[in-house]
Write a protein that holds these residues in place. Structure first.
Motif, PDB file in Angstrom:
ATOM      1  N   ASP A 112       2.196   9.998  -1.494  1.00 30.06           N
ATOM      2  CA  ASP A 112       2.661   8.625  -1.370  1.00 30.06           C
ATOM      3  C   ASP A 112       2.466   7.910  -2.701  1.00 30.06           C
ATOM      4  OD1 ASP A 112       3.523   8.450   1.348  1.00 30.06           O
ATOM      5  OD2 ASP A 112       1.429   8.545   1.966  1.00 30.06           O
ATOM      6  N   LEU A 113       3.224   6.851  -2.891  1.00 32.34           N
ATOM      7  CA  LEU A 113       3.118   6.043  -4.092  1.00 32.34           C
ATOM      8  C   LEU A 113       1.727   5.422  -4.155  1.00 32.34           C
ATOM      9  CD1 LEU A 113       4.603   4.713  -6.520  1.00 32.34           C
ATOM     10  CD2 LEU A 113       5.193   2.854  -4.955  1.00 32.34           C
ATOM     11  N   ASP A 114       1.087   5.505  -5.310  1.00 30.48           N
ATOM     12  CA  ASP A 114      -0.216   4.868  -5.514  1.00 30.48           C
ATOM     13  C   ASP A 114       0.042   3.372  -5.686  1.00 30.48           C
ATOM     14  OD1 ASP A 114      -2.686   3.925  -6.263  1.00 30.48           O
ATOM     15  OD2 ASP A 114      -2.963   5.368  -7.889  1.00 30.48           O
ATOM     16  N   LEU A 115      -0.269   2.601  -4.661  1.00 30.29           N
ATOM     17  CA  LEU A 115       0.041   1.175  -4.689  1.00 30.29           C
ATOM     18  C   LEU A 115      -0.711   0.423  -5.783  1.00 30.29           C
ATOM     19  CD1 LEU A 115       0.258   0.317  -0.887  1.00 30.29           C
ATOM     20  CD2 LEU A 115       2.098   0.844  -2.488  1.00 30.29           C
ATOM     21  N   ARG A 116      -1.804   0.992  -6.279  1.00 30.48           N
ATOM     22  CA  ARG A 116      -2.535   0.327  -7.362  1.00 30.48           C
ATOM     23  C   ARG A 116      -1.683   0.209  -8.624  1.00 30.48           C
ATOM     24  NH1 ARG A 116      -7.575   4.126  -6.737  1.00 30.48           N
ATOM     25  NH2 ARG A 116      -5.776   5.471  -6.626  1.00 30.48           N
ATOM     26  N   LEU A 117      -0.653   1.047  -8.750  1.00 32.92           N
ATOM     27  CA  LEU A 117       0.267   0.937  -9.885  1.00 32.92           C
ATOM     28  C   LEU A 117       1.050  -0.378  -9.847  1.00 32.92           C
ATOM     29  CD1 LEU A 117       1.755   4.551  -9.893  1.00 32.92           C
ATOM     30  CD2 LEU A 117       0.145   3.594 -11.556  1.00 32.92           C
ATOM     31  N   LEU A 118       1.138  -0.986  -8.681  1.00 35.09           N
ATOM     32  CA  LEU A 118       1.918  -2.216  -8.508  1.00 35.09           C
ATOM     33  C   LEU A 118       1.071  -3.479  -8.694  1.00 35.09           C
ATOM     34  CD1 LEU A 118       3.968  -1.124  -5.357  1.00 35.09           C
ATOM     35  CD2 LEU A 118       4.492  -0.735  -7.783  1.00 35.09           C
ATOM     36  N   ARG A 119      -0.145  -3.325  -9.144  1.00 32.79           N
ATOM     37  CA  ARG A 119      -1.099  -4.434  -9.288  1.00 32.79           C
ATOM     38  C   ARG A 119      -0.523  -5.604 -10.088  1.00 32.79           C
ATOM     39  NH1 ARG A 119      -6.440  -4.500  -8.409  1.00 32.79           N
ATOM     40  NH2 ARG A 119      -6.570  -2.242  -8.331  1.00 32.79           N
ATOM     41  N   SER A 120       0.340  -5.355 -11.047  1.00 34.36           N
ATOM     42  CA  SER A 120       0.925  -6.434 -11.865  1.00 34.36           C
ATOM     43  C   SER A 120       1.722  -7.432 -11.043  1.00 34.36           C
ATOM     44  CB  SER A 120       1.836  -5.849 -12.947  1.00 34.36           C
ATOM     45  OG  SER A 120       1.121  -5.009 -13.791  1.00 34.36           O
ATOM     46  N   ALA A 121       2.126  -7.054  -9.834  1.00 26.25           N
ATOM     47  CA  ALA A 121       2.878  -7.961  -8.958  1.00 26.25           C
ATOM     48  C   ALA A 121       1.941  -8.856  -8.148  1.00 26.25           C
ATOM     49  CB  ALA A 121       3.774  -7.156  -8.016  1.00 26.25           C
ATOM     50  N   GLY A 122       0.654  -8.672  -8.287  1.00 25.06           N
ATOM     51  CA  GLY A 122      -0.313  -9.374  -7.454  1.00 25.06           C
ATOM     52  C   GLY A 122      -0.269 -10.884  -7.506  1.00 25.06           C
ATOM     53  N   HIS A 123       0.125 -11.457  -8.616  1.00 21.53           N
ATOM     54  CA  HIS A 123       0.144 -12.921  -8.728  1.00 21.53           C
ATOM     55  C   HIS A 123       1.391 -13.552  -8.133  1.00 21.53           C
ATOM     56  CE1 HIS A 123      -3.502 -12.981 -11.025  1.00 21.53           C
ATOM     57  NE2 HIS A 123      -3.011 -12.079 -11.851  1.00 21.53           N
ATOM     58  N   THR A 124       2.508 -12.834  -8.126  1.00 18.75           N
ATOM     59  CA  THR A 124       3.771 -13.419  -7.669  1.00 18.75           C
ATOM     60  C   THR A 124       4.206 -12.940  -6.295  1.00 18.75           C
ATOM     61  OG1 THR A 124       5.028 -11.669  -8.790  1.00 18.75           O
ATOM     62  CG2 THR A 124       4.652 -13.716 -10.023  1.00 18.75           C
ATOM     63  N   LEU A 125       3.780 -11.752  -5.894  1.00 13.05           N
ATOM     64  CA  LEU A 125       4.286 -11.155  -4.646  1.00 13.05           C
ATOM     65  C   LEU A 125       3.755 -11.896  -3.417  1.00 13.05           C
ATOM     66  CD1 LEU A 125       6.169  -8.749  -4.028  1.00 13.05           C
ATOM     67  CD2 LEU A 125       4.118  -7.440  -3.482  1.00 13.05           C
ATOM     68  N   ARG A 126       4.680 -12.288  -2.524  1.00 13.12           N
ATOM     69  CA  ARG A 126       4.313 -12.983  -1.293  1.00 13.12           C
ATOM     70  C   ARG A 126       4.681 -12.178  -0.047  1.00 13.12           C
ATOM     71  NH1 ARG A 126       2.012 -14.947  -4.793  1.00 13.12           N
ATOM     72  NH2 ARG A 126       1.867 -17.117  -5.397  1.00 13.12           N
ATOM     73  N   VAL A 127       5.701 -11.316  -0.163  1.00 13.92           N
ATOM     74  CA  VAL A 127       6.169 -10.522   0.969  1.00 13.92           C
ATOM     75  C   VAL A 127       6.196  -9.060   0.534  1.00 13.92           C
ATOM     76  CG1 VAL A 127       8.101 -10.084   2.539  1.00 13.92           C
ATOM     77  CG2 VAL A 127       7.587 -12.429   1.813  1.00 13.92           C
ATOM     78  N   PHE A 128       5.545  -8.203   1.341  1.00 17.14           N
ATOM     79  CA  PHE A 128       5.517  -6.783   1.024  1.00 17.14           C
ATOM     80  C   PHE A 128       5.747  -5.988   2.298  1.00 17.14           C
ATOM     81  CE2 PHE A 128       2.966  -2.809   0.070  1.00 17.14           C
ATOM     82  CZ  PHE A 128       3.890  -2.275  -0.803  1.00 17.14           C
ATOM     83  N   GLU A 129       6.743  -5.118   2.248  1.00  9.17           N
ATOM     84  CA  GLU A 129       7.031  -4.209   3.355  1.00  9.17           C
ATOM     85  C   GLU A 129       7.016  -2.797   2.797  1.00  9.17           C
ATOM     86  OE1 GLU A 129      10.651  -3.120   6.382  1.00  9.17           O
ATOM     87  OE2 GLU A 129      10.257  -5.237   5.978  1.00  9.17           O
TER      88      GLU A 129
END
Length: 181
Positions: A112-129
């Motif tokens: 599975d995708l390592d979600l920690r790679l997406l950490r840069s989206a942490g400040h702007t992301l409001r909806v995650f599916e």
């Protein structure tokens, strides 16, 4: 309206294929053709299963909403190559994303995708599916750490290879403690 004006005005695009119209290595051609469009919303589906090919294609930058259906498997000589391609497709928009949907369902059992790679989206992301293959309970702890500002979260466990319910394992012990079932 000229085709150049059309592309300069396009803010939203949904592209999904239900058959193999192009090969996975041609994803970069599609992305290159869209680079000058001021897209804010992009929905992309890879179509039928198959292995990733060639180098990963960098996705579009500046997107606010990105929905991806990724059915591509690892290449035969590179474990994790499907995740590498998927991440590179998302990476250029990480700091602008508000809404991200990832349906990651290759036909073969791949990491599975390592979600920690997406950490840069942490400040702007409001909806995650997120749709994933495995019963990875750790994402229930990882997601709040990397996306602290979410207002909506949807996790879909496909369980293609185990056919076990992660929710039963998580909820049932709580039921015992709370209700003394």
């Amino acid at each position: 309206m000229s085709s150049l004006h059309f592309w300069k005005a396009l803010h939203s695009l949904q592209y999904s294929q239900h058959a193999d119209f192009f090969r996975p290595r041609e994803i970069s051609l599609l992305i290159d053709s869209l680079r000058h469009a001021p897209l804010r919303n992009f929905s992309f589906g890879t179509g039928f299963d198959g292995p990733v090919e060639g180098p990963p294609a960098a996705g579009l930058s500046g997107l606010e909403n990105l929905a991806i259906t990724w059915n591509l498997d690892d290449s035969s000589n590179a474990l994790g190559s499907s995740c590498a391609h998927l991440y590179e497709f998302i990476r250029p928009s990480l700091t602008t994303l508000v809404d991200l949907k990832i349906e990651y369902t290759p036909a073969e059992q791949v990491p599975d995708l390592d979600l920690r790679l997406l950490r840069s989206a942490g400040h702007t992301l409001r909806v995650f599916e997120y749709t994933l293959q495995r019963n990875d309970e750790s994402i229930l702890h990882t997601i709040p750490e990397i996306f602290p500002h979410l207002t909506k979260l949807t996790i879909l466990w496909e369980n293609s290879f185990t056919e076990q319910s992660i929710l039963w394992k998580v909820i049932y012990p709580s039921c015992i403690q709370i209700f003394k079932c």
